[in-house]
Motif scaffolding. Structure first.
Motif, PDB file in Angstrom:
ATOM      1  N   THR A  84       1.824   6.718   2.663  1.00 46.58           N
ATOM      2  CA  THR A  84       0.531   6.737   2.419  1.00 46.58           C
ATOM      3  C   THR A  84      -0.191   5.863   3.915  1.00 46.58           C
ATOM      4  OG1 THR A  84       0.712   7.150   0.131  1.00 46.58           O
ATOM      5  CG2 THR A  84      -1.505   6.480   1.141  1.00 46.58           C
ATOM      6  N   GLN A  85      -1.328   6.541   4.211  1.00 46.99           N
ATOM      7  CA  GLN A  85      -1.801   5.692   5.209  1.00 46.99           C
ATOM      8  C   GLN A  85      -2.278   4.206   4.775  1.00 46.99           C
ATOM      9  OE1 GLN A  85      -5.307   7.774   7.091  1.00 46.99           O
ATOM     10  NE2 GLN A  85      -5.386   6.499   8.683  1.00 46.99           N
ATOM     11  N   PRO A  86      -2.308   3.127   5.365  1.00 47.71           N
ATOM     12  CA  PRO A  86      -2.704   2.079   4.904  1.00 47.71           C
ATOM     13  C   PRO A  86      -4.128   1.853   5.139  1.00 47.71           C
ATOM     14  CG  PRO A  86      -1.702   1.608   7.096  1.00 47.71           C
ATOM     15  CD  PRO A  86      -1.225   2.971   6.586  1.00 47.71           C
ATOM     16  N   ASN A  87      -4.953   0.960   4.395  1.00 44.97           N
ATOM     17  CA  ASN A  87      -6.340   0.845   4.273  1.00 44.97           C
ATOM     18  C   ASN A  87      -6.803  -0.406   4.810  1.00 44.97           C
ATOM     19  OD1 ASN A  87      -5.690  -1.016   2.371  1.00 44.97           O
ATOM     20  ND2 ASN A  87      -6.745  -0.292   0.689  1.00 44.97           N
ATOM     21  N   GLY A  88      -5.774  -1.067   5.487  1.00 45.90           N
ATOM     22  CA  GLY A  88      -6.071  -2.277   6.424  1.00 45.90           C
ATOM     23  C   GLY A  88      -6.116  -3.646   5.336  1.00 45.90           C
ATOM     24  N   LEU A  89      -6.082  -3.548   4.189  1.00 41.97           N
ATOM     25  CA  LEU A  89      -6.008  -4.512   3.351  1.00 41.97           C
ATOM     26  C   LEU A  89      -4.437  -4.988   2.783  1.00 41.97           C
ATOM     27  CD1 LEU A  89      -8.913  -3.848   1.140  1.00 41.97           C
ATOM     28  CD2 LEU A  89      -9.026  -5.346   3.057  1.00 41.97           C
ATOM     29  N   ARG A  90      -4.377  -6.178   2.287  1.00 45.57           N
ATOM     30  CA  ARG A  90      -2.891  -6.448   1.706  1.00 45.57           C
ATOM     31  C   ARG A  90      -3.178  -6.744   0.375  1.00 45.57           C
ATOM     32  NH1 ARG A  90       1.136  -7.028   5.425  1.00 45.57           N
ATOM     33  NH2 ARG A  90       0.343  -6.943   7.595  1.00 45.57           N
ATOM     34  N   ASN A  91      -1.897  -6.762  -0.338  1.00 44.56           N
ATOM     35  CA  ASN A  91      -1.621  -7.098  -1.843  1.00 44.56           C
ATOM     36  C   ASN A  91      -2.716  -6.563  -2.578  1.00 44.56           C
ATOM     37  OD1 ASN A  91       0.326  -8.601  -0.507  1.00 44.56           O
ATOM     38  ND2 ASN A  91      -0.637 -10.663  -0.580  1.00 44.56           N
ATOM     39  N   GLN A  92      -3.170  -5.381  -2.597  1.00 50.60           N
ATOM     40  CA  GLN A  92      -3.968  -4.565  -3.257  1.00 50.60           C
ATOM     41  C   GLN A  92      -3.389  -4.264  -4.718  1.00 50.60           C
ATOM     42  OE1 GLN A  92      -6.001  -1.225  -1.519  1.00 50.60           O
ATOM     43  NE2 GLN A  92      -7.992  -1.835  -2.761  1.00 50.60           N
ATOM     44  N   ALA A  93      -4.247  -4.039  -5.586  1.00 49.86           N
ATOM     45  CA  ALA A  93      -3.916  -3.665  -7.109  1.00 49.86           C
ATOM     46  C   ALA A  93      -2.638  -4.141  -7.630  1.00 49.86           C
ATOM     47  CB  ALA A  93      -3.541  -2.159  -6.797  1.00 49.86           C
ATOM     48  N   GLY A  94      -2.794  -5.592  -7.349  1.00 49.02           N
ATOM     49  CA  GLY A  94      -1.664  -6.281  -7.901  1.00 49.02           C
ATOM     50  C   GLY A  94      -0.134  -6.376  -7.322  1.00 49.02           C
ATOM     51  N   GLN A  95      -0.107  -6.076  -6.401  1.00 43.96           N
ATOM     52  CA  GLN A  95       1.100  -5.790  -5.553  1.00 43.96           C
ATOM     53  C   GLN A  95       1.646  -7.176  -5.111  1.00 43.96           C
ATOM     54  OE1 GLN A  95       0.857  -3.485  -2.152  1.00 43.96           O
ATOM     55  NE2 GLN A  95       0.538  -1.644  -3.065  1.00 43.96           N
ATOM     56  N   THR A  96       2.962  -7.660  -5.289  1.00 41.10           N
ATOM     57  CA  THR A  96       3.436  -8.837  -4.968  1.00 41.10           C
ATOM     58  C   THR A  96       3.958  -8.960  -3.534  1.00 41.10           C
ATOM     59  OG1 THR A  96       5.596  -8.158  -5.703  1.00 41.10           O
ATOM     60  CG2 THR A  96       4.091  -9.036  -7.560  1.00 41.10           C
ATOM     61  N   GLY A  97       4.185 -10.097  -2.718  1.00 41.66           N
ATOM     62  CA  GLY A  97       4.381 -10.274  -1.477  1.00 41.66           C
ATOM     63  C   GLY A  97       3.333 -10.017  -0.766  1.00 41.66           C
ATOM     64  N   PRO A 102      -2.166   0.741   0.163  1.00 40.37           N
ATOM     65  CA  PRO A 102      -2.253   2.302   0.593  1.00 40.37           C
ATOM     66  C   PRO A 102      -3.899   2.700   0.372  1.00 40.37           C
ATOM     67  CG  PRO A 102      -1.471   2.107  -1.811  1.00 40.37           C
ATOM     68  CD  PRO A 102      -1.686   0.666  -1.305  1.00 40.37           C
ATOM     69  N   ARG A 103      -4.128   3.664   1.215  1.00 41.73           N
ATOM     70  CA  ARG A 103      -5.591   4.135   1.355  1.00 41.73           C
ATOM     71  C   ARG A 103      -5.825   5.042   0.164  1.00 41.73           C
ATOM     72  NH1 ARG A 103      -8.100   6.019   6.901  1.00 41.73           N
ATOM     73  NH2 ARG A 103      -7.621   3.957   7.195  1.00 41.73           N
ATOM     74  N   PHE A 104      -4.741   5.590  -0.505  1.00 40.90           N
ATOM     75  CA  PHE A 104      -4.759   6.501  -1.588  1.00 40.90           C
ATOM     76  C   PHE A 104      -4.752   5.521  -2.940  1.00 40.90           C
ATOM     77  CE2 PHE A 104      -3.589  10.595   0.670  1.00 40.90           C
ATOM     78  CZ  PHE A 104      -4.688  10.850   1.478  1.00 40.90           C
ATOM     79  N   ILE A 105      -5.880   5.682  -3.586  1.00 41.83           N
ATOM     80  CA  ILE A 105      -5.502   4.678  -5.036  1.00 41.83           C
ATOM     81  C   ILE A 105      -4.646   5.252  -5.921  1.00 41.83           C
ATOM     82  CG2 ILE A 105      -7.802   3.893  -4.487  1.00 41.83           C
ATOM     83  CD1 ILE A 105      -8.878   5.540  -6.895  1.00 41.83           C
ATOM     84  N   ALA A 106      -4.329   6.380  -5.911  1.00 39.63           N
ATOM     85  CA  ALA A 106      -3.361   7.049  -6.644  1.00 39.63           C
ATOM     86  C   ALA A 106      -1.828   6.576  -6.517  1.00 39.63           C
ATOM     87  CB  ALA A 106      -3.502   8.511  -7.019  1.00 39.63           C
ATOM     88  N   ASN A 107      -1.746   6.063  -5.282  1.00 36.32           N
ATOM     89  CA  ASN A 107      -0.004   5.766  -4.714  1.00 36.32           C
ATOM     90  C   ASN A 107      -0.213   4.090  -4.952  1.00 36.32           C
ATOM     91  OD1 ASN A 107       0.154   8.388  -4.347  1.00 36.32           O
ATOM     92  ND2 ASN A 107      -0.315   8.114  -1.894  1.00 36.32           N
TER      93      ASN A 107
END
Length: 446
Positions: A84-97, A102-107
């Motif tokens: 999935t194409q990244p959206n330029g941010l990091r550690n979105q939606a509770g990801q660790t590390g 990802p740009r698609f919120i479903a992924n």
């Protein structure tokens, strides 16, 4: 050229020709000779209707196995890679590390790996009813296969003894022709001695011409009968063949109660109608299952993570499992289930009527075939007596004519009576064999 040669050989074997001197094996290969059992076995190897019935039965059995498999859990192996194409941010939606989002919120990540084993099970009343229906149809196809076997045996028996009877009628016509020719010679001899009028010669010659036409017709009928049997025996019905001698005394008929017991024990037509009724009842259950819920179960084990590894960064465990259960309740379908139930009930009533009709037909056929076989057997003895009487009558009439005490018309009538008696005996034997074969196929003993 090969087809023409085969046709010539077949026609040569059918026609009435004088005996030829024996030829070497290399010049004239021996024709295959068939007994009744061998003819039946050959027909099973060549008949397309029988092959189709075998295929239908095998397909019905596989349908039952397929329907059974729907009642059992099934397992699938699933592998997938998602980018999935990244959206330029990091550690979105509770990801660790420190990961790109990802740009698609479903992924869940820009890279996702899935390697899983999925076990699924769906339970419903409809699937159970479908399995019962498939089993009933498989049993019905087995019964239909037995019916097809008996039908083929009946056709082979009728064609086999039809060919035997046609060959016998050719011999009858040949003997009548020889007898007529001898009478022509006798009238010519007596006319030369001025013992009879020329009208006797004319009458004898007309009778000889009629016998010649009857002989030609009998030869043609024999050719047709052999071709009809050849269609059942060979890929090319023009293949020359011979039939084994079947002039054997027929065994006595069993008692009628024993015949009835054997016919009702395992009749394929009755069993087919009964299994069709079972299938129709299963259709009713399957239609009514639309009123009941459907249960589903799922168990998944494997990896669904940003790394294709058992363990991810920071000792995160990627390998795991998940399970789910579901229930679907019917609420409203605009009376479609109700209509399907009514349809299946109508088909059940039709199947019940077919079963009742089949039972009546079995009783009627059994009575008809038994009495026909008994009458045909009794008539064979009567026809043999009539034949002996006709031969003796012709012999005495010929003697009276030679002594000047009988007319040519009486001799011709005696010759006609003998030819009719011989033809009637051949027809009676054919009828007796076919009637017994029908009775034996109905009881399953042939």
């Amino acid at each position: 050229m090969l087809a023409c040669a085969a046709l010539l050989c077949a026609r040569t074997s059918f026609a009435a020709t004088p005996p030829q001197p024996p030829q070497s094996a290399s010049a004239a290969p021996a024709q295959p000779s068939f007994t009744l059992d061998q003819a039946i076995a050959a027909a099973f190897a060549n008949d397309p209707a029988w092959s189709g019935a075998v295929a239908v039965t095998g397909s019905a059995r596989l349908d039952a196995a397929i329907s059974r498999s729907t009642l059992l859990p099934n397992a699938d192996s699933h592998g997938q890679y998602l980018f999935t194409q990244p959206n330029g941010l990091r550690n979105q939606a509770g990801q660790t590390g420190n990961q790109q989002a990802p740009r698609f919120i479903a992924n869940n990540a820009i890279r996702e790996y899935a390697a899983q084993v999925l076990v699924n099970e769906t339970v419903s009343f409809a699937s159970v009813a479908d399995y019962r229906r498939a089993r009933a149809l498989a049993a019905q196809s087995v019964a239909d296969l037995e019916s097809a076997r008996r039908d083929l045996v009946s056709r082979v028996v009728a064609a086999y003894f039809g060919a035997v009877s046609a060959a016998e009628k050719v011999e009858v016509a040949r003997r009548a022709l020889d007898e007529s020719k001898a009478f022509v010679d006798l009238t010519n001899k007596l006319e030369s001695g001025r013992e009879v009028a020329h009208a006797d010669v004319v009458k004898a010659d007309l009778e000889y011409q009629q016998r010649q036409r009857e002989f030609d017709d009998a030869t043609l009928a024999q050719e047709k009968a052999r071709l009809d049997l050849g269609v059942l025996l060979f890929p090319d019905p023009r293949t020359p063949y011979a039939l084994a001698d079947q002039d054997q005394p027929l065994p006595p008929l069993p008692d009628e109660p024993a015949i009835e017991t054997a016919a009702s024990h395992d009749n394929p037509d009755l069993r087919s109608a009964l299994e069709a009724l079972h299938a129709a009842r299963s259709d009713v259950l399957a239609a009514r299952a639309g009123y009941f819920p459907t249960f589903g179960f799922n168990y998944t084990w494997g990896i669904d993570a940003p790394q294709l590894a058992v363990n991810g960064p920071d000792r995160v465990r990627n390998l795991g499992y998940s399970a789910s259960a579901s229930i679907d309740l019917p609420v409203w379908d605009w009376f479609a289930t109700h209509d399907r139930v009514r349809q299946s009930e109508l088909r059940e009533k039709a199947a019940q009527a077919t079963l009742t009709t089949t039972q009546r037909q079995l009783i009627a056929q059994l009575e008809e075939y038994y009495h026909e076989a008994r009458v045909a057997s009794d008539q064979v003895d009567s026809l043999r007596t009539s034949l002996d009487t006709a031969r003796e009558g012709l012999r005495l009439t010929r003697l009276r004519y030679s002594a000047g005490e009988a007319t040519a018309l009486e001799v011709v009538d005696a010759q006609s009576s003998l030819a009719l008696a011989e033809a009637a005996l051949a027809d009676g034997i054919l009828r007796s064999h076919v009637a017994r074969a029908n009775l034996q196929t109905l009881t399953g003993t042939l």
